[in-house]
Design an enzyme around this catalytic site. Structure first.
Site, PDB file in Angstrom:
ATOM      1  N   HIS A 179       0.857  -1.184   0.000  1.00  0.00           N
ATOM      2  CA  HIS A 179       0.000   0.000   0.000  1.00  0.00           C
ATOM      3  C   HIS A 179       0.892   1.232   0.000  1.00  0.00           C
ATOM      4  CE1 HIS A 179      -3.650   2.374   0.774  1.00  0.00           C
ATOM      5  NE2 HIS A 179      -2.847   3.138   1.492  1.00  0.00           N
ATOM      6  N   CYS A 180       0.767   2.034  -1.043  1.00  0.00           N
ATOM      7  CA  CYS A 180       1.625   3.212  -1.212  1.00  0.00           C
ATOM      8  C   CYS A 180       0.850   4.460  -0.814  1.00  0.00           C
ATOM      9  CB  CYS A 180       2.099   3.319  -2.664  1.00  0.00           C
ATOM     10  SG  CYS A 180       3.192   4.727  -2.963  1.00  0.00           S
TER      11      CYS A 180
END
Length: 347
Positions: A179-180
């Site tokens: 998850h960025c």
């Protein structure tokens, strides 16, 4: 008198009582030991983990706010670099040559369009959700129909072995890499290619900004003024240090005389080089995982396990090149032979 003890009475064996439970995948009743919390159904292949419990989502609002702030900062920064670079660089470039300035303006437009489009696809496109499968009752689930599937207590539905639940997005993501927060989205099966394309275009763009900032800065930087008369009679290493210190002092004095355009160029150079280093490391990491045929999460869960095949074909399949160029060479050869035969027939 000593009592005789038979060999069968010398050992005491403890038996765990079995208990009956229901498989979440097909609904069949299974008998498992009382000490077992994880078991696999022999019919549908679904994995049940009774030790996992759903946790609260109190931090979801904070994560959502964090992602929105990061996206806003990234978009503002990209717009500033684009607008500030055009304002600071191109008056200098066009003053040198109109043709040279037009060429660089075209390069800037291409890099900006590719970077913004790939960022939008990576940030605002669904990262990829697992397909819906039938589950819950024996007649609808066939033999091995849920092989290695587990039950997601957050989504309340089956989770494939290739999926991972993201608590920030509150859903399961297929082939999730990570998850960025900078794109406010997960990197998964649907947008992984767009994310890597964004990294590539960002690396090219920051390199271009750094080079153009230096090129324009050399034309707007005030001239350096320093004297080496006091260094006469000095030789060796001390002379080199003396000259370097004088040049550095003259450079700092001239920096105080910079125009606003020069200050923007200095900021663009420092920020672009800093981003270039970080983005290059992240891009290299992503390409190495793709080459190994795994994602970041699968790398963490299988450290020391090298079962995946390292091959350049993994990169080819990832970027969508399904066919090799040599596949088209025979077609080209046959077409060329037909063309030669046709010309001979006409002659």
């Amino acid at each position: 008198m000593a009592s005789l003890v038979s060999p069968q009475e010398q050992y005491v064996t403890e038996f765990n009582e079995n208990y009956e439970t229901t498989c979440w995948g097909c609904g069949l009743h299974v008998m498992i030991p009382s000490s077992a919390t994880v078991f696999k159904c022999g019919w549908c292949g679904a994995i049940t983990d009774e030790s996992k419990k759903k946790s609260d989502h109190k931090s979801f609002r904070w994560r959502q706010l964090r992602d929105q702030c990061f996206i806003s900062v990234v978009i503002i920064f990209m717009l500033f670099v684009l607008c500030g670079g055009v304002w600071a660089v191109y008056p200098v470039v066009f003053s040198i040559s109109f043709l040279w300035g037009t060429l660089h303006l075209i390069i800037t437009a291409i890099l900006a369009i590719v970077t913004f489009s790939s960022f939008s696809l990576a940030a605002f496109r669904c990262a990829g959700t697992p397909p819906n499968v039938l589950w819950g009752s024996y007649p609808t689930v066939g033999k091995g129909g849920l092989e290695n599937y587990s039950f997601c207590h957050y989504c309340s539905k089956p989770k494939s072995p290739r999926a991972h639940h993201c608590r920030s997005c509150r859903k399961c993501i297929l082939d999730m890499d990570h998850h960025c927060p900078f794109i406010g989205n997960c990197v998964g099966a649907a947008n992984h290619r767009s994310f890597v394309a964004f990294l590539m275009s960002a690396v090219l763009s920051t390199t271009y900004v750094a080079v153009m900032s230096i090129h324009a800065g050399l034309h707007v930087w005030p001239p350096l003024s320093f004297s080496l008369e006091s260094s006469k009679g000095i030789s060796g290493t001390y002379l080199g240090l003396r000259i370097l210190s004088k040049i550095s002092a003259a450079f700092l004095r001239s920096a105080l005389l910079l125009s606003p355009r020069g200050l923007v160029l200095v900021y663009l150079f420092i920020s672009s080089v800093s981003l270039l280093i970080g983005l290059s490391v992240l891009l290299w990491q992503q390409l190495s995982y793709i080459y190994q045929g795994k994602t970041y999460l699968s790398h963490l869960s299988s450290e020391g396990d090298n079962e995946e095949k390292k091959d350049c074909q993994n990169l080819v399949r990832f970027f969508g090149f399904q066919y090799s160029l040599t596949r088209f060479l025979p077609i080209f050869g046959v077409t060329r032979k037909k063309h030669v035969k046709l010309n001979n027939h006409v002659l």
